[in-house]
Design a protein around this motif. Structure first.
Motif, PDB file in Angstrom:
ATOM      1  N   LEU A 184       0.816  -1.153   0.039  1.00 46.86           N
ATOM      2  CA  LEU A 184       0.124  -0.056  -0.076  1.00 46.86           C
ATOM      3  C   LEU A 184       0.804   1.404  -0.050  1.00 46.86           C
ATOM      4  O   LEU A 184       1.677   1.448   0.983  1.00 46.86           O
ATOM      5  CB  LEU A 184      -0.912  -0.143   1.111  1.00 46.86           C
ATOM      6  N   HIS A 185       0.651   2.036  -1.035  1.00 47.44           N
ATOM      7  CA  HIS A 185       1.500   3.264  -1.150  1.00 47.44           C
ATOM      8  C   HIS A 185       0.734   4.496  -1.057  1.00 47.44           C
ATOM      9  O   HIS A 185      -0.543   4.266  -1.538  1.00 47.44           O
ATOM     10  CB  HIS A 185       2.324   3.238  -2.558  1.00 47.44           C
ATOM     11  N   ALA A 186       1.062   5.265  -0.114  1.00 48.22           N
ATOM     12  CA  ALA A 186       0.228   6.550   0.054  1.00 48.22           C
ATOM     13  C   ALA A 186       0.250   7.680  -1.126  1.00 48.22           C
ATOM     14  O   ALA A 186      -0.507   8.685  -0.948  1.00 48.22           O
ATOM     15  CB  ALA A 186       0.517   7.198   1.539  1.00 48.22           C
ATOM     16  N   GLY A 187       1.199   7.703  -1.878  1.00 49.11           N
ATOM     17  CA  GLY A 187       1.596   8.745  -2.910  1.00 49.11           C
ATOM     18  C   GLY A 187       0.652   8.750  -4.105  1.00 49.11           C
ATOM     19  O   GLY A 187      -0.104   7.655  -4.353  1.00 49.11           O
ATOM     20  N   THR A 188       0.644   9.617  -4.761  1.00 46.74           N
ATOM     21  CA  THR A 188      -0.270   9.771  -6.074  1.00 46.74           C
ATOM     22  C   THR A 188       0.681   9.302  -7.312  1.00 46.74           C
ATOM     23  O   THR A 188       2.299   9.355  -7.183  1.00 46.74           O
ATOM     24  CB  THR A 188      -0.549  11.351  -6.487  1.00 46.74           C
ATOM     25  N   MET A 189       0.132   8.854  -8.470  1.00 48.57           N
ATOM     26  CA  MET A 189       0.829   8.330  -9.428  1.00 48.57           C
ATOM     27  C   MET A 189       2.041   9.122 -10.104  1.00 48.57           C
ATOM     28  O   MET A 189       2.790   8.561 -10.621  1.00 48.57           O
ATOM     29  CB  MET A 189       0.039   7.501 -10.626  1.00 48.57           C
ATOM     30  N   ASN A 190       1.743  10.468 -10.060  1.00 47.16           N
ATOM     31  CA  ASN A 190       2.728  11.383 -10.879  1.00 47.16           C
ATOM     32  C   ASN A 190       4.232  11.282 -10.075  1.00 47.16           C
ATOM     33  O   ASN A 190       5.051  11.736 -10.690  1.00 47.16           O
ATOM     34  CB  ASN A 190       2.207  12.704 -10.831  1.00 47.16           C
ATOM     35  N   TRP A 191       4.291  10.793  -8.998  1.00 41.94           N
ATOM     36  CA  TRP A 191       5.386  10.952  -8.158  1.00 41.94           C
ATOM     37  C   TRP A 191       6.369   9.693  -8.294  1.00 41.94           C
ATOM     38  O   TRP A 191       5.777   8.472  -8.310  1.00 41.94           O
ATOM     39  CB  TRP A 191       4.895  10.984  -6.501  1.00 41.94           C
ATOM     40  N   THR A 192       7.612   9.864  -8.609  1.00 47.94           N
ATOM     41  CA  THR A 192       8.460   8.605  -8.975  1.00 47.94           C
ATOM     42  C   THR A 192       8.499   7.912  -7.576  1.00 47.94           C
ATOM     43  O   THR A 192       8.799   6.649  -7.794  1.00 47.94           O
ATOM     44  CB  THR A 192       9.666   9.325  -9.413  1.00 47.94           C
ATOM     45  N   TYR A 193       8.330   8.210  -6.337  1.00 48.11           N
ATOM     46  CA  TYR A 193       8.227   7.552  -5.251  1.00 48.11           C
ATOM     47  C   TYR A 193       7.284   6.365  -5.602  1.00 48.11           C
ATOM     48  O   TYR A 193       7.227   5.153  -5.103  1.00 48.11           O
ATOM     49  CB  TYR A 193       8.055   8.389  -4.127  1.00 48.11           C
ATOM     50  N   THR A 194       6.117   6.817  -5.863  1.00 48.08           N
ATOM     51  CA  THR A 194       4.883   5.928  -6.354  1.00 48.08           C
ATOM     52  C   THR A 194       5.136   5.140  -7.411  1.00 48.08           C
ATOM     53  O   THR A 194       4.890   3.809  -7.256  1.00 48.08           O
ATOM     54  CB  THR A 194       3.554   6.705  -6.516  1.00 48.08           C
ATOM     55  N   LEU A 195       5.462   5.719  -8.513  1.00 45.51           N
ATOM     56  CA  LEU A 195       5.594   4.694  -9.690  1.00 45.51           C
ATOM     57  C   LEU A 195       6.841   3.898  -9.334  1.00 45.51           C
ATOM     58  O   LEU A 195       6.731   2.578  -9.935  1.00 45.51           O
ATOM     59  CB  LEU A 195       6.165   5.540 -10.872  1.00 45.51           C
ATOM     60  N   GLY A 196       7.681   4.010  -8.656  1.00 50.80           N
ATOM     61  CA  GLY A 196       8.929   3.138  -8.110  1.00 50.80           C
ATOM     62  C   GLY A 196       8.442   2.132  -7.208  1.00 50.80           C
ATOM     63  O   GLY A 196       8.250   0.817  -7.468  1.00 50.80           O
ATOM     64  N   VAL A 197       8.360   2.793  -5.892  1.00 49.39           N
ATOM     65  CA  VAL A 197       8.147   1.799  -4.616  1.00 49.39           C
ATOM     66  C   VAL A 197       6.626   1.286  -4.664  1.00 49.39           C
ATOM     67  O   VAL A 197       6.293   0.119  -4.225  1.00 49.39           O
ATOM     68  CB  VAL A 197       8.239   2.328  -3.469  1.00 49.39           C
TER      69      VAL A 197
END
Length: 509
Positions: free
Chosen positions: A204-217
């Motif tokens: 479960l990732h709390a970020g939005t998809m535009n963020w590389t943290y989300t697209l990666g992790v």
């Protein structure tokens, strides 16, 4: 036998994340996208089919390998499918934030030379700037997904470009960080030594998809091992995250420290069953010892911190194989080549205990290909065989890293790097502003906000609200100052340069 640090010479990042999963576990859930009262699920077979459909459709539009596909959309599944679809076809994905103003988005479009702009979720572009670029709306994206798919993922080289990320630089405009397909392979040390993810996990990732943290992790990493990813696109209430952990049996949760702090305050943790959760991952901001202890006391679960940047993702962390040491982000992940270099002079690594510039070896497969059309800035960060990001640090005798500040003025806001130059240019354009400096302003022991320090034009009235509104019309939300302070004069060096590090203390004197 030790696994090679380098990917195969022919390597496609989208195939690496999806192709094998579609063959081995086609009916397994790859993505759960949760909204406000809604839920969408996609299997690995469905994601693979949609991604190859989009890839083929983009090529039918006349795009050639290396062309840039800018994604300007809200936080929905099509964002991820377009990102991986462009990469699958040998094109370059350009993720962008829906928070960007039209002016900020126009700069990315023009600077990147994007051939296609995918537009949905209420995002807009200036028609005068769009020019002859191909515009994809929601209906066109649906047609791409349903169309005849690629027979196979593009036969790209590991060093071929795959993703262009814009991040704040040392100038007043964002700079493009160009990554090759090999960057996905270069994330492998993170999987075991920070995230601790396997095919049996639910991430479960709390970020939005535009963020590389989300697209990666949030997506690439769990998919690369066959795990299920859960993302959320509803209202950003801190209390929703414990509910989602319990509802979907999340085993790993990833967020920035600020959100963990908000969950502790507003999340009503005792009301939810968090027994599935093994640990949390955090990056983007420093994790304080106080927050680390508070989370462990409230949940009984560890938090594992990682240090990274847009140019190389994460390379130092704590994790299942690296015990947490409060106050330190951890050790270099096994397989990484990391050193401390002198601030000036030789490129030879310094011994343990000595402070200098944190550096990563240029052989690291996760390292960027370079800055997009910014050779001067590229030269600034390359020292012989090393990439230097600007952090001052030292290693202790046990191999743990300890920060000692930054060698430049870049700020951190909600995990994003923000250039003070970019914010200063916007504030300086206001008719009431004579001079301005921008810096981080500590508001608590472990929390800072972006603050504008303003010298007014003669006769202008101090109106902080008007200046904040001015910024809100011209800057993405995460770049906007949260406070304005008025000064009679800005602190400067003998050569006239603004001393940003002194702005906060001068404003209080």
């Amino acid at each position: 036998m030790t696994e090679s640090r380098q990917p195969p010479a022919r390597f496609n990042a989208a195939r690496y994340c999806l192709g094998e999963n579609a063959r081995l576990r086609p009916e397994k859930t790859a993505l759960i996208l949760v909204g406000d009262g809604s839920e969408a699920r996609l299997t690995f077979s469905e994601v693979d089919r949609a991604v190859r459909g989009i890839g083929a459709g983009l090529l039918r539009l006349g795009l050639k390998p290396g062309d840039r596909v800018m994604i300007r959309m809200g936080n929905d599944a099509d964002y991820a499918l377009l990102h991986f679809g462009a990469i699958a076809a040998g094109l370059v994905s350009l993720p962008s934030s829906p928070q960007l103003t039209e002016g900020e988005a126009a700069f990315l479009m023009e600077n990147s030379g994007a051939a296609v702009v995918a537009l949905a979720g209420g995002c807009t572009v200036d028609p005068a700037v769009l020019g002859d670029r191909i515009l994809l709306d929601a209906a066109a994206i649906a047609d791409l997904k349903a169309g005849e798919p690629l027979h196979d993922y593009a036969d790209t080289a590991a060093d071929d470009p795959a993703m262009l990320i814009y991040t704040s630089g040392t100038t007043s405009r964002p700079k493009g960080v160009l990554h090759g397909h090999r960057s996905a392979y270069g994330r492998r040390p993170m999987l075991e030594h920070w995230i601790g993810v396997t095919e049996h996990d639910v991430m479960l990732h709390a970020g939005t998809m535009n963020w590389t943290y989300t697209l990666g992790v949030g997506l690439s990493d769990p998919w690369s091992v066959g795990a299920t990813a859960v993302l959320y696109n509803g209202p950003r209430d801190p209390g929703v995250w414990p509910q989602l952990i319990a509802r979907y049996g999340a085993t790993i949760f990833a967020a920035v420290p600020t959100l963990y702090r908000q969950i502790l305050k507003y999340g009503d943790l005792p009301a939810h069953d968090l027994s599935s959760l093994r640990h949390g991952c955090t990056a983007g901001e420093a994790l304080s010892s106080e927050l680390l202890d508070a989370w462990a006391s409230a949940t009984g679960k560890p938090l594992y911190e990682a240090l990274g940047m847009s140019e190389i993702s994460t390379y130092i962390s704590s994790g299942p194989t690296i015990p947490v040491r409060p106050g330190s982000p951890g050790k270099p992940q096994p397989g990484r080549r990391v050193a401390i270099l002198p601030v000036d002079g030789a490129f030879e690594p310094l011994p343990v205990g000595e402070s200098g510039l944190l550096a990563v070896h240029r052989s690291e497969p996760a390292l960027m290909l370079g800055y997009w059309n910014r050779p001067d800035e590229e030269a600034e960060v390359l020292r012989g065989e090393w990439f230097v990001g600007g952090d001052l640090a030292r290693f202790d005798e046990d191999g743990y890293l300890w920060f000692e500040g930054r060698n430049n003025d870049l700020m951190k806001a909600m995990g994003y790097r923000v250039s003070p130059n970019e914010v200063e240019v916007v504030l300086a354009a206001h008719p009431s502003v004579a001079e301005v400096g921008v810096a981080e302003l500590p508001v608590r022991a472990d929390v800072s906000v972006i603050c504008g320090f303003v010298v007014l034009q003669p006769g202008a009235a101090p109106d902080a609200g008007a200046l904040l509104d001015w910024c809100a019309e011209r800057l993405a939300a995460y770049k906007r100052p949260r406070e304005i302070r008025f000064l009679d004069a800005l602190p400067r060096t003998a050569n006239g340069k603004v001393q940003r590090k002194r702005l906060a203390e001068v404003s209080l004197s």
